[in-house]
Design a protein around this motif. Structure first.
Motif, PDB file in Angstrom:
ATOM      1  N   ILE A  62       0.950  -1.382   0.054  1.00 34.02           N
ATOM      2  CA  ILE A  62      -0.183  -0.129  -0.043  1.00 34.02           C
ATOM      3  C   ILE A  62       0.644   1.203   0.052  1.00 34.02           C
ATOM      4  O   ILE A  62       1.921   1.092   0.828  1.00 34.02           O
ATOM      5  CB  ILE A  62      -0.906   0.026   1.156  1.00 34.02           C
ATOM      6  CG1 ILE A  62      -1.827  -1.402   1.399  1.00 34.02           C
ATOM      7  CG2 ILE A  62      -1.823   1.437   1.267  1.00 34.02           C
ATOM      8  CD1 ILE A  62      -2.735  -1.221   2.298  1.00 34.02           C
ATOM      9  N   ASP A  63       0.632   2.079  -0.804  1.00 34.26           N
ATOM     10  CA  ASP A  63       1.139   3.539  -0.983  1.00 34.26           C
ATOM     11  C   ASP A  63       0.706   4.207   0.053  1.00 34.26           C
ATOM     12  O   ASP A  63      -0.606   4.676   0.346  1.00 34.26           O
ATOM     13  CB  ASP A  63       1.080   4.174  -2.470  1.00 34.26           C
ATOM     14  CG  ASP A  63       1.972   5.401  -2.511  1.00 34.26           C
ATOM     15  OD1 ASP A  63       2.480   5.624  -1.413  1.00 34.26           O
ATOM     16  OD2 ASP A  63       2.043   5.826  -3.660  1.00 34.26           O
ATOM     17  N   LEU A  64       1.547   4.767   1.223  1.00 37.89           N
ATOM     18  CA  LEU A  64       1.200   5.847   2.140  1.00 37.89           C
ATOM     19  C   LEU A  64       1.078   7.333   1.898  1.00 37.89           C
ATOM     20  O   LEU A  64       0.671   7.979   2.632  1.00 37.89           O
ATOM     21  CB  LEU A  64       1.810   5.725   3.495  1.00 37.89           C
ATOM     22  CG  LEU A  64       2.048   3.933   3.938  1.00 37.89           C
ATOM     23  CD1 LEU A  64       2.770   4.282   5.199  1.00 37.89           C
ATOM     24  CD2 LEU A  64       0.377   3.505   4.271  1.00 37.89           C
ATOM     25  N   ARG A  65       1.445   7.505   0.601  1.00 42.04           N
ATOM     26  CA  ARG A  65       1.294   8.931   0.316  1.00 42.04           C
ATOM     27  C   ARG A  65       0.054   9.493  -0.177  1.00 42.04           C
ATOM     28  O   ARG A  65      -0.863   8.506  -0.164  1.00 42.04           O
ATOM     29  CB  ARG A  65       2.302   9.071  -1.082  1.00 42.04           C
ATOM     30  CG  ARG A  65       3.694   8.862  -0.807  1.00 42.04           C
ATOM     31  CD  ARG A  65       4.631   8.965  -1.971  1.00 42.04           C
ATOM     32  NE  ARG A  65       3.903   7.950  -3.069  1.00 42.04           N
ATOM     33  CZ  ARG A  65       4.571   7.790  -4.139  1.00 42.04           C
ATOM     34  NH1 ARG A  65       5.563   8.657  -4.700  1.00 42.04           N
ATOM     35  NH2 ARG A  65       4.331   6.779  -5.013  1.00 42.04           N
ATOM     36  N   GLU A  66      -0.322  10.859   0.113  1.00 43.48           N
ATOM     37  CA  GLU A  66      -1.589  11.379  -0.349  1.00 43.48           C
ATOM     38  C   GLU A  66      -1.941  11.218  -1.881  1.00 43.48           C
ATOM     39  O   GLU A  66      -1.233  11.377  -2.656  1.00 43.48           O
ATOM     40  CB  GLU A  66      -1.485  12.961   0.132  1.00 43.48           C
ATOM     41  CG  GLU A  66      -2.843  13.321  -0.222  1.00 43.48           C
ATOM     42  CD  GLU A  66      -2.868  14.815   0.379  1.00 43.48           C
ATOM     43  OE1 GLU A  66      -4.143  15.476   0.222  1.00 43.48           O
ATOM     44  OE2 GLU A  66      -1.792  15.520   0.433  1.00 43.48           O
ATOM     45  N   ILE A  90     -10.979  14.220  -5.010  1.00 48.76           N
ATOM     46  CA  ILE A  90     -10.835  13.652  -3.506  1.00 48.76           C
ATOM     47  C   ILE A  90      -9.236  13.612  -3.394  1.00 48.76           C
ATOM     48  O   ILE A  90      -8.788  12.986  -4.054  1.00 48.76           O
ATOM     49  CB  ILE A  90     -11.190  12.448  -3.323  1.00 48.76           C
ATOM     50  CG1 ILE A  90     -12.901  12.362  -3.568  1.00 48.76           C
ATOM     51  CG2 ILE A  90     -11.252  12.029  -2.048  1.00 48.76           C
ATOM     52  CD1 ILE A  90     -13.961  13.186  -2.712  1.00 48.76           C
ATOM     53  N   TYR A  91      -8.911  14.170  -2.393  1.00 51.43           N
ATOM     54  CA  TYR A  91      -7.494  14.052  -1.839  1.00 51.43           C
ATOM     55  C   TYR A  91      -7.407  13.260  -0.568  1.00 51.43           C
ATOM     56  O   TYR A  91      -7.948  13.504   0.563  1.00 51.43           O
ATOM     57  CB  TYR A  91      -6.678  15.351  -1.409  1.00 51.43           C
ATOM     58  CG  TYR A  91      -6.656  16.381  -2.882  1.00 51.43           C
ATOM     59  CD1 TYR A  91      -5.443  16.530  -3.594  1.00 51.43           C
ATOM     60  CD2 TYR A  91      -7.764  16.998  -3.182  1.00 51.43           C
ATOM     61  CE1 TYR A  91      -5.369  17.293  -4.371  1.00 51.43           C
ATOM     62  CE2 TYR A  91      -7.841  17.829  -4.196  1.00 51.43           C
ATOM     63  CZ  TYR A  91      -6.380  18.051  -5.115  1.00 51.43           C
ATOM     64  OH  TYR A  91      -6.294  18.606  -6.105  1.00 51.43           O
ATOM     65  N   TYR A  92      -6.897  11.946  -0.661  1.00 50.30           N
ATOM     66  CA  TYR A  92      -6.941  11.119   0.486  1.00 50.30           C
ATOM     67  C   TYR A  92      -5.636  10.471   0.952  1.00 50.30           C
ATOM     68  O   TYR A  92      -4.778  10.722  -0.016  1.00 50.30           O
ATOM     69  CB  TYR A  92      -8.102   9.939   0.321  1.00 50.30           C
ATOM     70  CG  TYR A  92      -7.688   8.914  -0.723  1.00 50.30           C
ATOM     71  CD1 TYR A  92      -6.909   7.625  -0.106  1.00 50.30           C
ATOM     72  CD2 TYR A  92      -7.758   9.307  -2.020  1.00 50.30           C
ATOM     73  CE1 TYR A  92      -6.559   6.900  -1.168  1.00 50.30           C
ATOM     74  CE2 TYR A  92      -7.589   8.343  -2.886  1.00 50.30           C
ATOM     75  CZ  TYR A  92      -6.793   6.912  -2.424  1.00 50.30           C
ATOM     76  OH  TYR A  92      -6.198   6.258  -3.433  1.00 50.30           O
ATOM     77  N   GLN A  93      -5.527   9.799   2.077  1.00 54.23           N
ATOM     78  CA  GLN A  93      -4.265   9.200   2.434  1.00 54.23           C
ATOM     79  C   GLN A  93      -4.407   8.017   3.361  1.00 54.23           C
ATOM     80  O   GLN A  93      -5.557   8.122   4.040  1.00 54.23           O
ATOM     81  CB  GLN A  93      -3.354  10.096   3.390  1.00 54.23           C
ATOM     82  CG  GLN A  93      -1.898   9.868   3.586  1.00 54.23           C
ATOM     83  CD  GLN A  93      -1.266  10.847   4.155  1.00 54.23           C
ATOM     84  OE1 GLN A  93      -1.562  11.892   4.435  1.00 54.23           O
ATOM     85  NE2 GLN A  93       0.164  10.539   4.155  1.00 54.23           N
TER      86      GLN A  93
END
Length: 323
Positions: A62-66, A90-93
């Motif tokens: 999983i990529d943890l960046r925004e 949508i901007y999510y993290q």
């Protein structure tokens, strides 16, 4: 001999594969889910990690960046039953890799569907005009609902933006006409205001000009009057300094009489009563000289009997008879 060599080769290959499966390198800002016999064991963080080969397996990386996910336009019905198309971003993290893996099957699809339903609920309580002018309010409400719902999935929604709100074509034409009418109205108001200000400034200029002109004329008249008064005072002082007698004053008075009668408009003029005294004084002066004043009678033979009023001499001229 050959079977031993084959066995050694197989062992070397197995050892190499085991080493590859044992050493796991996780990139920065990433995480990996480790399962042992299909059950969650631990989460691998960035760096070098050791796992048990053929027992532990990597379930998900999983990529943890925004992340930024744009969603296609969604038709939404407003409170006044108008269909508008709304584009969202949508901007999510991901904050919890385990929850994002096991709490929801596909968090991207889940966020998209949750965004669509929440957006329809919010826009359904607004009319078109409020929808077009309340982007910040819609963004805040949408973000609050998404952040609360996606928290248990290990997702944090940082920001929600509405890219575009497109009303129906007929409404767009009406809005364009209204905007054009408003612009024409503002232009007409500005033009009228400019003309009004120009007229006010022109009137103020004319007023100031008239005031200055009147002040100049008044000052000029005052200066002329002051000059005439000074001239009269100078003449008066000169006369009194010379101490003239009655005879000289009478003579000067008679010299002014022709000027009084000058001009074609002077058909009738009134002789003041002081002229008699002036004539008496003047005739007496000439009588004292011994010759008298020619053309005047001082009360002797041929006089008019009024104490020295002169009788004008009349010249008679014979006209030839008309044949």
């Amino acid at each position: 001999m050959q079977p031993i060599i084959i066995v050694l080769i197989i062992l070397v290959v197995l050892v190499f594969i085991a080493l590859i499966k044992t050493i796991q390198v996780i990139p920065q800002a990433s995480a990996a889910i480790v399962e042992r016999f299909g059950r969650y064991t631990r989460t691998l963080n960035a760096g070098l990690n050791i796992v048990v080969p053929f027992i532990d397996s990597i379930r998900n990386r999983i990529d943890l960046r925004e992340q930024v996910v744009p969603f296609p336009p969604q038709p939404v019905i407003t409170q006044d039953n108008l269909v508008v198309n709304i584009d969202t971003v949508i901007y999510y993290q991901v904050t919890d890799a385990r929850a994002a893996t096991y709490e929801v099957a596909s968090y991207i699809q889940a966020i998209e569907q949750l965004t669509v339903t929440t957006l329809r609920n919010i826009i359904g309580g607004m009319d078109l005009e409020r929808t077009l002018t309340s982007r910040e309010e819609i963004n805040a409400a949408l973000r609050g609902v998404l952040d609360e719902a996606t928290g248990k999935w290990g997702i944090r929604v940082n920001r929600v933006e509405l890219k575009a709100i497109e009303p129906p074509t007929s409404i767009q034409d009406s809005m364009e006409k209204q905007m054009r009418a408003d612009r024409d109205k503002r232009a007409a108001i500005l033009t009228a205001e400019g003309i009004r200000q120009s007229q006010i400034l022109t009137a103020e200029g004319e007023k100031q000009s008239a005031i200055l002109r009147a002040e100049g004329e008044a000052k000029a008249a005052a200066l002329r009057a002051e000059g005439e008064a000074q001239a009269v005072r100078t003449v008066f002082e000169a006369i009194h300094a010379g101490d003239p007698d009655q005879k000289l004053l009478s003579y000067q008075y008679l010299q002014m009489l022709p000027k009084i009668a000058e001009g074609d408009a002077n058909k009738l003029w009134i002789v003041p009563s002081e002229i008699g005294d002036a004539l008496k004084g003047l005739s007496g002066a000439f009588g004292n000289l011994g010759g008298g004043m020619p053309g005047f009678n001082t009360g002797g033979n041929g006089g008019n009997g009024h104490g020295g009023i002169p009788a004008p001499a009349v010249e008679r001229r014979e006209e030839p008879p008309v044949s």
